[in-house]
Design a protein around this motif. Structure first.
Motif, mmCIF file in Angstrom:
data_model
loop_
_atom_site.group_PDB
_atom_site.id
_atom_site.type_symbol
_atom_site.label_atom_id
_atom_site.label_comp_id
_atom_site.label_asym_id
_atom_site.label_seq_id
_atom_site.Cartn_x
_atom_site.Cartn_y
_atom_site.Cartn_z
ATOM 1 N N LEU A 31 0.741 -1.166 -0.001
ATOM 2 C CA LEU A 31 0.049 -0.046 -0.004
ATOM 3 C C LEU A 31 1.074 1.306 0.028
ATOM 4 O O LEU A 31 1.961 1.357 0.379
ATOM 5 C CB LEU A 31 -0.770 0.051 1.218
ATOM 6 C CG LEU A 31 -1.714 -1.276 1.409
ATOM 7 C CD1 LEU A 31 -2.216 -1.140 2.811
ATOM 8 C CD2 LEU A 31 -2.555 -1.581 0.520
ATOM 9 N N LYS A 32 0.346 2.524 -0.503
ATOM 10 C CA LYS A 32 0.985 3.504 -0.656
ATOM 11 C C LYS A 32 -0.009 4.656 -0.437
ATOM 12 O O LYS A 32 -0.979 4.764 -1.044
ATOM 13 C CB LYS A 32 1.812 3.756 -1.826
ATOM 14 C CG LYS A 32 2.843 4.910 -1.931
ATOM 15 C CD LYS A 32 3.674 4.856 -3.360
ATOM 16 C CE LYS A 32 4.752 6.017 -3.370
ATOM 17 N NZ LYS A 32 4.085 7.155 -3.233
ATOM 18 N N ASP A 33 0.510 5.908 0.120
ATOM 19 C CA ASP A 33 0.022 7.147 0.357
ATOM 20 C C ASP A 33 0.069 7.815 -0.933
ATOM 21 O O ASP A 33 1.268 8.112 -1.509
ATOM 22 C CB ASP A 33 0.624 7.872 1.543
ATOM 23 C CG ASP A 33 -0.329 9.355 1.691
ATOM 24 O OD1 ASP A 33 -0.554 10.007 0.907
ATOM 25 O OD2 ASP A 33 -0.634 9.378 2.843
ATOM 26 N N PRO A 34 -0.964 8.366 -1.530
ATOM 27 C CA PRO A 34 -0.991 8.922 -2.882
ATOM 28 C C PRO A 34 -0.203 10.213 -2.843
ATOM 29 O O PRO A 34 0.330 10.987 -3.934
ATOM 30 C CB PRO A 34 -2.310 8.940 -3.490
ATOM 31 C CG PRO A 34 -3.183 9.111 -2.058
ATOM 32 C CD PRO A 34 -2.327 8.078 -1.348
ATOM 33 N N LYS A 35 -0.066 10.861 -1.768
ATOM 34 C CA LYS A 35 0.257 12.249 -1.249
ATOM 35 C C LYS A 35 1.730 12.291 -0.815
ATOM 36 O O LYS A 35 2.489 13.397 -1.145
ATOM 37 C CB LYS A 35 -0.700 13.161 -0.837
ATOM 38 C CG LYS A 35 -2.018 13.153 -1.247
ATOM 39 C CD LYS A 35 -1.996 13.808 -2.664
ATOM 40 C CE LYS A 35 -3.441 14.082 -3.162
ATOM 41 N NZ LYS A 35 -3.499 14.818 -4.505
ATOM 42 N N TYR A 36 1.956 11.387 0.030
ATOM 43 C CA TYR A 36 3.508 11.466 0.552
ATOM 44 C C TYR A 36 4.044 10.066 0.208
ATOM 45 O O TYR A 36 3.424 9.023 0.121
ATOM 46 C CB TYR A 36 2.908 11.591 2.263
ATOM 47 C CG TYR A 36 2.606 12.583 2.456
ATOM 48 C CD1 TYR A 36 3.444 13.738 3.027
ATOM 49 C CD2 TYR A 36 1.268 13.229 2.559
ATOM 50 C CE1 TYR A 36 3.134 14.952 3.315
ATOM 51 C CE2 TYR A 36 0.785 14.546 2.963
ATOM 52 C CZ TYR A 36 1.664 15.199 3.379
ATOM 53 O OH TYR A 36 1.293 16.687 3.704
ATOM 54 N N PRO A 37 5.366 9.976 0.580
ATOM 55 C CA PRO A 37 6.087 8.968 0.098
ATOM 56 C C PRO A 37 6.296 7.893 1.366
ATOM 57 O O PRO A 37 7.315 7.824 1.948
ATOM 58 C CB PRO A 37 7.451 9.548 -0.281
ATOM 59 C CG PRO A 37 7.794 10.617 0.366
ATOM 60 C CD PRO A 37 6.351 11.223 0.711
ATOM 61 N N VAL A 38 5.153 7.433 1.651
ATOM 62 C CA VAL A 38 5.107 6.576 2.829
ATOM 63 C C VAL A 38 4.299 5.139 2.364
ATOM 64 O O VAL A 38 3.481 5.142 1.428
ATOM 65 C CB VAL A 38 3.917 6.865 3.815
ATOM 66 C CG1 VAL A 38 3.936 5.919 4.995
ATOM 67 C CG2 VAL A 38 4.711 8.347 4.491
ATOM 68 N N GLU A 39 4.915 4.086 2.473
ATOM 69 C CA GLU A 39 4.514 2.710 2.198
ATOM 70 C C GLU A 39 4.292 1.733 3.414
ATOM 71 O O GLU A 39 5.061 1.938 4.168
ATOM 72 C CB GLU A 39 5.519 2.403 0.976
ATOM 73 C CG GLU A 39 5.591 3.084 -0.019
ATOM 74 C CD GLU A 39 6.879 2.297 -1.163
ATOM 75 O OE1 GLU A 39 6.592 1.024 -1.350
ATOM 76 O OE2 GLU A 39 7.687 2.967 -1.717
#
Length: 722
Positions: A119-127
């Motif tokens: 999964l990934k945040d579409p706005k921040y580089p967090v997975e």
């Protein structure tokens, strides 16, 4: 565990034990009898659509497309209940949204399949990667989470659960396990109501001294041993844990399991991966007994060190000598060990330190050299003397702790967890070493390594931990004090990883002043654990009964001692035989009859322990329901079983019904025969030597209470296919 790249392509794996992605819309994690179904919604988020009994037809999973419950809810967005994960970004934004990237599934051994949902945040580089490892034959799922990011500054993790599960039932009944020192694992069952029920620990080292990181959840109605839907879960974490059971206004329940977020904000550096501890769980629609058997099978194969290999009986010196002994006295005790017929002698606390001798619990802890007055020829001499007597030698250590009255304390005050500008707070006159510090980790490892290098004949280590954390501050962590509880546990695991890498098969008992560390995070490094310092057999029936819900008998150390002033040697022995049998007793004060009984009991145990250790457990009569406890172990082929019957403090003229057995083959015939009899004592079991069909034993049962029933009496009954 593997770190997944953003460009990874989903692998579709179709087989009966697999977890697989179906048209990139549905992900199914399943074992032989259990399924967890996850659905990818149109929003790109992942939802839990189903958890329960595995469906017969694979095509039916397509109908399970509910997007009501997000699988791993994030904080700061539209959901207003408890999140599984909550973070704060470098720009101060306290939100996270996770959308599906792909699924990777792979076999991990013949029995298990691991599914990773990226999964990934579409706005921040967090997975975030959700891991599910499904163990087919055991019907157990192991879930954990990996978190990483590429922001310019550390990401603040406020909540970071291992797993989240959702349920929609009419009612929920929670069984949890709590207690105190010498009063561990009391079972309590409550109906959950609207709101948030939290089971947690903030104790640091002895994390489950009051509340154990285990639970059973019954759905729709209360469950018993053979009936009802049950979810049993355990967090594999030797530090502060938290289970949240939150029921909303629609009667939906979310269960969040993981590290306790209280006082545990974590600063995750860019490019680093934070891996949560595993949440281990199973589902049964055949009551609590089947849930326990699932976990036992998993534990023996995957959860503990050498879970399918034999253990040793032992004689411990603690309740005989305490701190007061010398070399000659110990060697004399070796004769007591051989007299009983045990495999090993265990030397407990008090053998070390010279400047501040360990003559009581007020000094010496941390100075791990042999006391010259007590052991002038060192441990090496004891190991050799034990070998000449035909027994193995084991030793007690408490590597994580220090007395203020010690050379270690004087040399390294910066190695100790304690608040600056505050008085030191002691428990058992000791403090906790700072295992967040790599130098301290190396030191703790060296305690074990030096002992084993100098004495390679040592066959057993008792690893103790006799206090919780309080007034806690790490000089090493400096401005990251919120990480001390987490990093301490990770530091402990680092030490134990090194120990097991060099000594993979060394028998080790996980002791923590009794049952303070009973979970699979630490147990994977150990072969057994010490359930309680309370060895009164009446109390142990309840304590060991509670632990049996989650841990196989091979892990439960149970010793015959002198705690009880009323129980016979037979009763004490019979109770200890339901676990890993040992002795902590003054053999010289035993009568000839008691010694002879004990010698024969050890022979009986050695003859039956394969069934006790590796057999399926059936809890037949609970001590919470009657003034007795009855349980039995049955081997895989259903050719052999061992039944334990313990009467508690029964009242005058108490009467009990016959007991219906479980787990046998109805088509086979079995001889029932009492063993562990004491000479001259008449048994209340009148059917010894008779043959019955398995069908009869499970349908009609056995009368275990003929004649007059005396308090604290017991039977061990051997059941053998004819």
């Amino acid at each position: 565990m593997m770190i997944l790249k953003k460009s990874a392509v989903a692998i579709l794996l179709f087989c009966s034990v697999s977890a697989y992605a179906q048209n990139d819309k549905q992900i199914i994690v399943q074992t032989r009898h259990v399924s967890l179904v996850l659905t990818i919604g149109k929003s790109g988020r992942v939802y839990q659509s189903y958890f329960g009994k595995r469906l017969l037809n694979t095509a039916d999973y397509a109908q399970l497309n509910s997007t009501k419950h997000e699988a791993y809810i994030t904080g700061g967005m539209e959901d207003q209940f408890e999140p599984a994960i909550k973070v704060t970004h470098a720009d101060g934004n306290p939100s996270l949204e996770l959308k599906y990237i792909n699924t990777i599934s792979s076999h991990s051994g013949d029995d298990a399949t691991e599914t990773v949902i990226n999964l990934k945040d579409p706005k921040y580089p967090v997975e975030v990667a959700l891991h599910y490892q499904a163990f087919d034959k055991e019907d157990v799922i192991k879930a954990w989470t990996e978190i990483k990011h590429d922001e310019k500054t550390p990401l603040l993790l406020t909540n970071y659960a291992s797993a989240m599960l959702h349920f929609d039932a009419k009612k929920y009944w929670l069984t949890h396990y709590h207690g105190d020192w010498a009063w561990e694992m009391k079972m309590q069952e409550d109906e959950l109501t609207t709101g948030n029920k939290i089971i947690d620990s903030k104790l640091g080292t002895r994390a489950d001294m009051y509340e154990a990181p285990l639970f059973m959840l019954a759905l729709n109605k209360q469950a018993d041993e053979t009936n009802g839907e049950v979810v049993a879960g355990s967090l594999a974490w030797t530090g502060n844990f938290q289970f949240q059971f939150e029921m909303d206004e629609h009667n939906s329940l979310r269960v969040i399991s993981g590290i306790n977020p209280v006082a545990s904000e974590y600063h995750l550096d860019a490019g680093k991966t934070f891996t949560t501890p595993a949440f281990i769980f199973t589902y049964s629609n055949q009551g609590k007994g089947q849930a326990s058997r699932n976990l036992h099978k998993w534990a023996r194969e995957y959860g503990i060190t050498d879970g399918t290999k034999p253990r040793m009986t032992l004689l411990n010196n603690w309740e005989n000598t305490g701190f007061k002994f010398d070399e000659n006295e110990l060697v004399a005790l070796f004769d007591d060990a051989t007299k009983l017929g045990v495999d090993l002698f265990l030397l407990d606390d008090g053998w070390f330190a010279n400047k501040y001798p360990r003559d009581n619990d007020k000094a010496g802890l941390g100075d791990w050299e042999e006391n010259k007055a007590k052991l002038p020829h060192k441990v090496e001499y004891l190991v050799k003397q034990a070998e000449t007597k035909g027994i193995k030698f084991g030793i007690w250590l408490e590597p994580e702790m220090v007395n203020p009255k010690s050379e270690l304390y004087e040399k390294h005050p910066d190695w100790i967890l304690k608040l600056p500008n505050r008085d030191e707070n002691y428990q058992r006159n000791q403090l906790v070493l700072d295992l967040t510090n790599p130098k301290v980790q190396d030191y703790v490892y060296s305690i074990v390594d030096n002992m084993m290098t100098n004495n390679p004949g040592i066959a057993y280590i008792k690893w103790d931990c006799n206090r919780t954390m309080s007034n806690t501050y790490s000089p090493y962590l400096k401005d990251k004090q919120s990480q001390v509880y987490v990093d301490y546990t990770l530091g402990l695991y680092h030490v134990l990883d090194k120990v097991r890498a060099k000594y993979p098969h060394l028998l080790m008992m996980l002791c923590s002043g009794g049952g303070g560390r009973t979970e699979y995070g630490a147990l994977k490094y150990f072969t057994e654990f010490w359930p309680s310092d309370n060895t009164d057999p009446l109390e142990r029936v309840f304590i060991q009964w509670g632990y049996s819900n989650f841990f196989p008998s091979i892990t439960i150390s149970a010793h015959v001692t002198q705690w009880s002033k009323t129980a016979s040697i037979k009763y004490r022995t019979d109770v200890a035989m339901m676990g890993r049998l040992g002795y902590d007793i003054n053999v010289k004060k035993m009568s000839d009859a008691e010694v002879q009984f004990s010698k024969q009991a050890i022979k009986n145990y050695n003859r039956l322990n394969n069934v006790i250790w590796y057999g399926d457990l059936y809890r037949l009569i609970s001590p919470y329901d009657e003034d007795r406890a009855v349980l039995m172990y049955v081997n895989d082929t259903k050719s052999k079983a061992v039944l334990f019957n313990y009467f508690l403090n029964v009242r005058y003229k108490a009467q009990f019904n016959t007991v219906k057995l479980q787990g046998l083959d109805p088509q086979k015939n079995y001889k029932v025969e009492e063993t562990n009899m004491m000479d001259g004592i008449k048994s209340n079991f009148n059917d010894s030597g008779k043959v019955y069909s398995g069908d009869y034993l499970m349908t009609v049962g056995l009368n275990l209470s003929a004649g007059k029933i005396l308090p604290q009496t017991s039977n061990v009954i051997e059941i053998t296919q004819q």
